[in-house]
Structures are given as C-alpha cells and as structure tokens.
Motif scaffolding. Structure first.
Motif, PDB file in Angstrom:
ATOM      1  N   VAL A 211      -1.972   2.027 -10.152  1.00 60.34           N
ATOM      2  CA  VAL A 211      -2.021   1.918  -8.692  1.00 60.34           C
ATOM      3  C   VAL A 211      -1.238   0.701  -8.217  1.00 60.34           C
ATOM      4  CG1 VAL A 211      -3.559   1.625  -6.720  1.00 60.34           C
ATOM      5  CG2 VAL A 211      -4.205   3.161  -8.561  1.00 60.34           C
ATOM      6  N   VAL A 212      -1.365  -0.417  -8.929  1.00 56.32           N
ATOM      7  CA  VAL A 212      -0.611  -1.619  -8.563  1.00 56.32           C
ATOM      8  C   VAL A 212       0.886  -1.373  -8.705  1.00 56.32           C
ATOM      9  CG1 VAL A 212      -0.150  -4.006  -9.241  1.00 56.32           C
ATOM     10  CG2 VAL A 212      -2.502  -3.190  -9.099  1.00 56.32           C
ATOM     11  N   HIS A 213       1.283  -0.680  -9.757  1.00 58.57           N
ATOM     12  CA  HIS A 213       2.702  -0.380  -9.966  1.00 58.57           C
ATOM     13  C   HIS A 213       3.243   0.504  -8.846  1.00 58.57           C
ATOM     14  CE1 HIS A 213       6.333   0.225 -12.455  1.00 58.57           C
ATOM     15  NE2 HIS A 213       6.331   1.451 -11.934  1.00 58.57           N
ATOM     16  N   LEU A 214       2.488   1.503  -8.434  1.00 54.05           N
ATOM     17  CA  LEU A 214       2.932   2.370  -7.348  1.00 54.05           C
ATOM     18  C   LEU A 214       2.983   1.614  -6.031  1.00 54.05           C
ATOM     19  CD1 LEU A 214       0.955   5.617  -8.224  1.00 54.05           C
ATOM     20  CD2 LEU A 214       3.392   5.192  -8.550  1.00 54.05           C
ATOM     21  N   ALA A 215       2.067   0.681  -5.830  1.00 54.69           N
ATOM     22  CA  ALA A 215       2.091  -0.119  -4.599  1.00 54.69           C
ATOM     23  C   ALA A 215       3.302  -1.034  -4.563  1.00 54.69           C
ATOM     24  CB  ALA A 215       0.808  -0.938  -4.486  1.00 54.69           C
ATOM     25  N   GLN A 216       3.708  -1.580  -5.682  1.00 55.41           N
ATOM     26  CA  GLN A 216       4.900  -2.423  -5.725  1.00 55.41           C
ATOM     27  C   GLN A 216       6.153  -1.616  -5.418  1.00 55.41           C
ATOM     28  OE1 GLN A 216       4.813  -4.219  -9.592  1.00 55.41           O
ATOM     29  NE2 GLN A 216       3.260  -5.753  -9.035  1.00 55.41           N
ATOM     30  N   GLY A 217       6.156  -0.351  -5.790  1.00 57.86           N
ATOM     31  CA  GLY A 217       7.305   0.492  -5.469  1.00 57.86           C
ATOM     32  C   GLY A 217       7.435   0.787  -3.996  1.00 57.86           C
ATOM     33  N   GLU A 218       6.338   0.643  -3.233  1.00 55.16           N
ATOM     34  CA  GLU A 218       6.390   0.877  -1.800  1.00 55.16           C
ATOM     35  C   GLU A 218       6.875  -0.335  -1.012  1.00 55.16           C
ATOM     36  OE1 GLU A 218       5.653   3.809  -0.187  1.00 55.16           O
ATOM     37  OE2 GLU A 218       5.679   4.627  -2.217  1.00 55.16           O
ATOM     38  N   ARG A 219       7.002  -1.481  -1.677  1.00 58.89           N
ATOM     39  CA  ARG A 219       7.439  -2.677  -0.963  1.00 58.89           C
ATOM     40  C   ARG A 219       8.911  -2.577  -0.579  1.00 58.89           C
ATOM     41  NH1 ARG A 219       5.035  -7.652  -4.648  1.00 58.89           N
ATOM     42  NH2 ARG A 219       2.808  -7.161  -4.420  1.00 58.89           N
ATOM     43  N   LYS A 220       9.220  -3.117   0.565  1.00 56.46           N
ATOM     44  CA  LYS A 220      10.618  -3.185   0.986  1.00 56.46           C
ATOM     45  C   LYS A 220      11.339  -4.323   0.264  1.00 56.46           C
ATOM     46  CE  LYS A 220       9.690  -1.246   5.552  1.00 56.46           C
ATOM     47  NZ  LYS A 220       9.788  -1.434   7.032  1.00 56.46           N
ATOM     48  N   ASP A 221      10.642  -5.435   0.086  1.00 54.43           N
ATOM     49  CA  ASP A 221      11.205  -6.562  -0.655  1.00 54.43           C
ATOM     50  C   ASP A 221      10.403  -6.734  -1.940  1.00 54.43           C
ATOM     51  OD1 ASP A 221       8.998  -7.148   0.817  1.00 54.43           O
ATOM     52  OD2 ASP A 221       9.504  -9.268   1.127  1.00 54.43           O
ATOM     53  N   ILE A 222      10.934  -6.220  -3.043  1.00 52.32           N
ATOM     54  CA  ILE A 222      10.245  -6.249  -4.315  1.00 52.32           C
ATOM     55  C   ILE A 222      10.255  -7.664  -4.871  1.00 52.32           C
ATOM     56  CG2 ILE A 222      10.226  -5.340  -6.669  1.00 52.32           C
ATOM     57  CD1 ILE A 222      11.494  -2.825  -5.632  1.00 52.32           C
ATOM     58  N   ASP A 223       9.078  -8.117  -5.265  1.00 49.77           N
ATOM     59  CA  ASP A 223       8.947  -9.459  -5.830  1.00 49.77           C
ATOM     60  C   ASP A 223       9.409  -9.442  -7.271  1.00 49.77           C
ATOM     61  OD1 ASP A 223       8.387 -12.037  -6.321  1.00 49.77           O
ATOM     62  OD2 ASP A 223       6.206 -11.905  -6.021  1.00 49.77           O
ATOM     63  N   THR A 224      10.419 -10.234  -7.559  1.00 52.65           N
ATOM     64  CA  THR A 224      10.973 -10.257  -8.915  1.00 52.65           C
ATOM     65  C   THR A 224      10.165 -11.129  -9.852  1.00 52.65           C
ATOM     66  OG1 THR A 224      12.425 -12.068  -8.272  1.00 52.65           O
ATOM     67  CG2 THR A 224      13.296  -9.835  -8.051  1.00 52.65           C
ATOM     68  N   ASP A 225       9.245 -11.903  -9.342  1.00 54.41           N
ATOM     69  CA  ASP A 225       8.430 -12.786 -10.187  1.00 54.41           C
ATOM     70  C   ASP A 225       7.278 -11.966 -10.758  1.00 54.41           C
ATOM     71  OD1 ASP A 225       7.216 -14.792 -11.499  1.00 54.41           O
ATOM     72  OD2 ASP A 225       6.651 -15.967  -9.728  1.00 54.41           O
ATOM     73  N   GLY A 232      -5.790  -7.536  -6.465  1.00 56.41           N
ATOM     74  CA  GLY A 232      -6.486  -6.364  -5.934  1.00 56.41           C
ATOM     75  C   GLY A 232      -6.725  -6.410  -4.454  1.00 56.41           C
ATOM     76  N   THR A 233      -6.233  -7.440  -3.769  1.00 57.37           N
ATOM     77  CA  THR A 233      -6.413  -7.566  -2.321  1.00 57.37           C
ATOM     78  C   THR A 233      -5.080  -7.605  -1.575  1.00 57.37           C
ATOM     79  OG1 THR A 233      -6.506  -9.988  -2.544  1.00 57.37           O
ATOM     80  CG2 THR A 233      -8.601  -8.782  -2.619  1.00 57.37           C
ATOM     81  N   GLU A 234      -3.978  -7.286  -2.240  1.00 60.43           N
ATOM     82  CA  GLU A 234      -2.672  -7.327  -1.589  1.00 60.43           C
ATOM     83  C   GLU A 234      -2.610  -6.294  -0.455  1.00 60.43           C
ATOM     84  OE1 GLU A 234      -2.297  -9.018  -5.607  1.00 60.43           O
ATOM     85  OE2 GLU A 234      -3.118  -7.160  -4.788  1.00 60.43           O
TER      86      GLU A 234
END
Length: 426
Positions: A211-225, A232-234
């Motif tokens: 679920v966290v991985h799929l949520a990161q894919g929805e970001r417009k600006d992907i965090d490279t760090d 769990g609260t992002e």
C-alpha cells in the motif's frame, strides 16, 4: 451471540464468502494505516482465529490463539500449524520447526490486540486495518470474535474501518498485470520472491509495504530519499486508502445480510445433501447452484409450493424469471435436480461414486505401474528358477538311496532327524 452452523462442514475449502460489495469509503482524516492479517481454522463465519498479527514500521504484534476446534486440513497445511490433542491439554505446533507455540485464549489475545492498536494510534483519530484478500472473509470473523467476547465497542473507538489492499492493487495495477494476489504483488512491486506468506506477520508486513509503494506512485513529486521510513500517516497514503475503506458499521450490515443469505441457503440441505458429500468438484458445483437460489431470494418452501401447484413447468418459470445471473446449463441442471427431488415417481440425483474409488489410482505416476510390472516379472522369474532347482534336486534324489529320498520329500521347515548309535557301557 450464539452462532448457528449454517454451512456444510464438508464444504470448508469452497465455503460461502461475503458478497462482493464495493467499499463505502470514509472521509479523509487524520488516520494511521496498519497492516493486518490472521490465520484461521477455515473460512466459515463460525471458524476461529489461530494467529492475529499487525504491522507498522515502528511496532509489530503477533499472538497465537488456542482454538476450540481443530484446524481444517487445508488450512493446517497452508499455515503449517497443527493442533495436538493430549489427555488433559491441547497444544499448537509449528510443523516447520517442530516447536510448540505459546498461545493465549481468544479474549486475552483480542484484548492485547486492542491495547496495541491504542498504543499505535498515538494522536491520530483512528486506525485503518489494511488486509489483502481476493474474497473478503476475515473482517467479519474478527468482528464476530469481538462480539463474542464483548470487546466490539472498545474496538470501534480505536478502529475506523477495514481497507482491502486487493481492491487498491486491482485499481492501480490494471495496466501491468491481471493477477493481484499478495504473492504476485509482493514479487512485482517489492521484489520479494522468498517471503514466507504462510506466516501472518510476514503477510501483514507485505500488505503494508504494498500500500505504501502504491501511494508513493501516486505522488507528483516522488521523494528520492528512500532512507525515510513510512509512518502510516502520510497524506498521500491516507488519500489512497480512504476510498477503499469500509467502516465498521457497513461491515456489520454486511454480516447481518450474509447470515440471512446463509439461512436461506441452508434450507436446501434436503435437496443438495447427497451432492455436498460427494467429490470436491461435485461439491463445489453443488454449492454454486445452491448459492444461485439463495442470492435470488428463493428458498426451499417457495420451490415446494411452486411444484405442488405448477409442477415442473412452474419450477422452470420461476428459475428463468428470477435467476438472471446464471447460464443456461446451470438453469437446466437446477431444474433437473429439483424436479427429481420433488417428484415422488423419480429418483433423486445422486453423486458419482467412481471418482473417489479410482481417484488415488489415477493420480499415481506412470512409473508406479512400470515398477509394479517389473516386480511381477522378477517374482515370476524367481518362481521359474526355483522350480528348475526343485526338479534337479528331485532327479538327483531318485538316483540316491532311500534315506536321502525321504529327506528330500520332507517339509523344509521340519528339521532332519539324525540317528545316533547307542554307546554300550562296559
């Protein structure tokens, strides 16, 4: 609450599941996502939880529960757990390591789980339990266990609902794959090929990370760090999960409707009783036909009255008019089964008896029959060689003295008698 066994005990592997109803969703708020998974004795509503597990990056929860009933053989192999019954106690054993597991009672384990959720929640408004199932069943089993132990009200204060990670993966990964089970998602998204998905803790961890991985894919600006661990609260994680979350009130409504469906389905036991005790393919098909009748609000008494008033034509009419989600072959087979059951001049349809008799023989490898033939040939050759040696000994015995002939014709297991001359004493 007293639960009634409203499903066949022989139909556990293909047992009835909760109807596929889309999640109602919850408004976006300040929540914490928790990966959650359980091991159970089966998939029926009256089955019990054997292991209860939760996961967050900062904390884990795992507790084994001693069930009152033994595990279904299918789920015992799936979870590698077995119940050992002694004279005065029962113990739960891990079949991989051979060690006995520390267990608690159901009420103690559920109380510890709620306390852990209260600690994990922190300053959030509530917790969203995320699971991953193709056919939803475990949320209802957890709520029934909480209701049995009078812990449901306390659980509702800390948990806001259940989110199915399968629905999230199906909505976000349609372009890349057609299979969305936990093992495939863990391999494609996380690169985990050697995970032990028979353990509830490992599954809870994989559910959360997917679920966290799929949520990161929805970001417009992907965090490279990548060194920053998820809490769990992002906001992006909450926005992704909330539309697929079913609140507890909606889950309770589905349970009540499901119980009514099972009670209606249970009225057809006289009709499908023999078929439900047949081979697994026949039992699964009979369960499907019985489910078609129950889902369309048709019970046993109604079909009986229809046959008494309109005969076979009345049954055909009610099946074709009210069952819209069935193919023509299923309707024809249903009509034949019902007509043969209600008509006293006809014999009820019985299951096939040859499948179970020759099941093990057909499942044997081809090498088994070859080895058997070779063993038969070896035994025949040994018999021939033994016959030749016996004939040779007979010919040699006929040419000898009478004493030698008598010893050859005596049985093999009888010891030969040797005459010892008497010694004269001077």
């Amino acid at each position: 609450m007293v639960q009634h066994d409203i499903s066949s005990s022989s139909d556990e592997n293909s047992g009835p599941n909760f109807p596929e109803v889309p999640a109602k969703g919850i408004p976006v708020g300040k929540y914490r996502i928790v990966g959650w998974s359980v091991d159970t004795t089966g998939r029926r509503l009256i089955d019990e939880i054997v292991q209860l597990a939760g996961y967050t990056p900062d904390s884990k929860f795992s507790q084994y529960i001693m069930p009152f009933a033994d595990l279904n053989p299918f789920y015992s192999r799936k979870h590698n757990i077995r119940v050992f019954n002694a004279l005065r106690y029962r113990r739960l054993k891990d079949m991989r390591t051979g060690q006995f597991l520390k267990t608690k009672s159901e009420v103690s384990a559920l109380t510890d789980f709620i306390q852990w959720l209260e600690t994990v929640r922190g300053d959030a408004d509530g917790v969203v339990l995320t699971f991953h199932e193709v056919r939803k069943a475990t949320p209802g089993m957890l709520l029934e266990a909480l209701r049995r132990n009078s812990l449901l009200e306390r659980f509702e204060k800390v948990c806001k609902g259940f989110a199915n990670g399968y629905s999230v993966a199906k909505a976000k990964c349609q372009s890349s794959t057609k299979t969305y089970n936990l093992r495939i998602m863990g391999k494609l998204l996380l690169g985990r090929e050697s995970n032990d998905y028979s353990n509830a803790v490992e599954r809870a961890s994989a559910i959360y990370d997917i679920v966290v991985h799929l949520a990161q894919g929805e970001r417009k600006d992907i965090d490279t760090d990548t060194s920053k661990a998820s809490t769990g609260t992002e906001p992006d994680l909450i926005e992704l999960v909330c539309p697929y979350t079913n609140p507890i009130s909606a889950e309770e409504e589905e349970i009540e409707l499901f119980k009514v469906l099972l009670q209606r389905q249970n009225t057809f036991r006289p009709v499908f009783g023999a078929l439900m005790k047949a081979s697994p393919p026949e039992r699964q098909h009979a369960s499907h036909l019985r489910r078609l009748l129950a889902e369309n609000n048709i019970n046993y008494d109604r079909l009986k009255e229809t046959f008494e008033s309109g005969g076979k034509e009345g049954l055909d009419k009610i099946l074709k008019e009210e069952i819209a989600n069935a193919i023509e072959a299923d309707l024809t087979e249903l009509l034949e089964i019902l007509d043969c059951f209600f008509d006293p001049d006809k014999q009820p349809i019985k299951p096939k008896t040859t499948w179970g008799r020759y099941r093990n023989y057909r499942s044997r490898p081809k090498s088994f029959s070859k080895n058997r033939k070779n063993r038969l040939k070896d035994s025949e050759s040994k018999d021939e060689s033994s016959g030749k040696t016996e004939s040779n000994t007979d010919t040699t015995a006929s040419s000898g003295s009478e004493n030698v002939a008598s010893t050859e014709t005596s049985p093999r297991n009888e010891p030969q008698r040797v005459e010892v001359p008497a010694i004269e004493v001077a």
